[in-house]
Scaffold this motif. Structure first.
Motif, short mmCIF file in Angstrom:
data_model
loop_
_atom_site.label_atom_id
_atom_site.label_comp_id
_atom_site.label_asym_id
_atom_site.label_seq_id
_atom_site.Cartn_x
_atom_site.Cartn_y
_atom_site.Cartn_z
N ALA A 169 -40.24 43.84 40.21
CA ALA A 169 -38.79 44.07 40.29
C ALA A 169 -38.28 44.77 39.04
O ALA A 169 -37.43 45.67 39.12
N ALA A 170 -38.82 44.40 37.89
CA ALA A 170 -38.40 45.05 36.63
C ALA A 170 -38.78 46.53 36.64
O ALA A 170 -38.00 47.38 36.19
N VAL A 171 -39.96 46.84 37.16
CA VAL A 171 -40.41 48.24 37.24
C VAL A 171 -39.50 49.02 38.18
O VAL A 171 -39.03 50.12 37.85
N VAL A 172 -39.23 48.46 39.36
CA VAL A 172 -38.37 49.14 40.34
C VAL A 172 -36.97 49.33 39.77
O VAL A 172 -36.38 50.41 39.91
N ALA A 173 -36.45 48.31 39.12
CA ALA A 173 -35.12 48.41 38.52
C ALA A 173 -35.07 49.52 37.47
O ALA A 173 -34.09 50.27 37.41
N LYS A 174 -36.11 49.63 36.68
CA LYS A 174 -36.16 50.68 35.66
C LYS A 174 -36.22 52.07 36.31
O LYS A 174 -35.50 52.98 35.91
N ILE A 175 -37.09 52.22 37.31
CA ILE A 175 -37.24 53.51 37.98
C ILE A 175 -35.91 53.99 38.55
O ILE A 175 -35.54 55.16 38.42
N PHE A 176 -35.18 53.06 39.19
CA PHE A 176 -33.96 53.44 39.91
C PHE A 176 -32.68 53.12 39.14
O PHE A 176 -31.58 53.21 39.71
N ASP A 177 -32.79 52.77 37.86
CA ASP A 177 -31.63 52.47 37.02
C ASP A 177 -30.74 51.39 37.64
O ASP A 177 -29.51 51.54 37.72
N LEU A 178 -31.36 50.28 38.05
CA LEU A 178 -30.63 49.17 38.66
C LEU A 178 -30.30 48.12 37.61
O LEU A 178 -31.04 47.94 36.65
#
Length: 148
Positions: free
Chosen positions: A51-60
């Motif tokens: 989730a941290a990786v996805v959040a970083k990729i998509f600026d969440l």
């Protein structure tokens, strides 16, 4: 305040704006493109690291990151028969060949089902001189019905 559907929409907007592919996201998450895409679209649960990786990729933000870790409500059809042409064709394939698939699975394995939980999927392009083809491989554990 956000909900999971809004997080999915934010991911899709950011994906378009950034011009990145699901394969690129999957490589950073460390999972298959099929599973990662399902997670980003709200059908799978990411662990905290993913989730941290996805959040970083998509600026969440942190709220969205938390939603990525919530067990989702499964199911992507919001209508009885999908109207999107690609989804309709998949629906049509099951409508036309579903009883054949069911009959052949039962003949080979017995009375039971193919799991969509202990499951993997592989989507590939097959080059063909008559026009490229879509190859969809589905692999699910066979779960026999038990007697009691």
């Amino acid at each position: 305040m956000q909900n999971r559907e809004q997080v999915t929409q934010a991911i899709l907007v950011a994906k378009v704006q950034k011009g990145i592919t699901w394969q690129q996201v999957a490589e950073q998450v460390g999972q298959s493109k099929e599973w990662t895409t399902a997670g980003c679209l709200g059908q799978m649960t990411f662990n905290a690291e993913q989730a941290a990786v996805v959040a970083k990729i998509f600026d969440l933000d942190e709220n969205a990151e938390a939603w990525l870790q919530v067990v989702p409500y499964k199911g992507s059809f919001t209508e009885a028969v999908p109207s999107d042409p690609l989804l309709y064709r998949l629906y049509e394939m099951i409508n036309v060949y579903g009883s054949t698939i069911k009959s052949l699975i039962h003949e080979e394995f017995g009375d039971g089902i193919m799991s969509a939980i202990d499951f993997s999927m592989d989507i590939q392009r097959e080059e063909n001189s008559a026009g490229d083809r879509v190859s969809i491989g589905l692999s699910g554990k066979f779960l026999p019905y038990k007697s009691y």
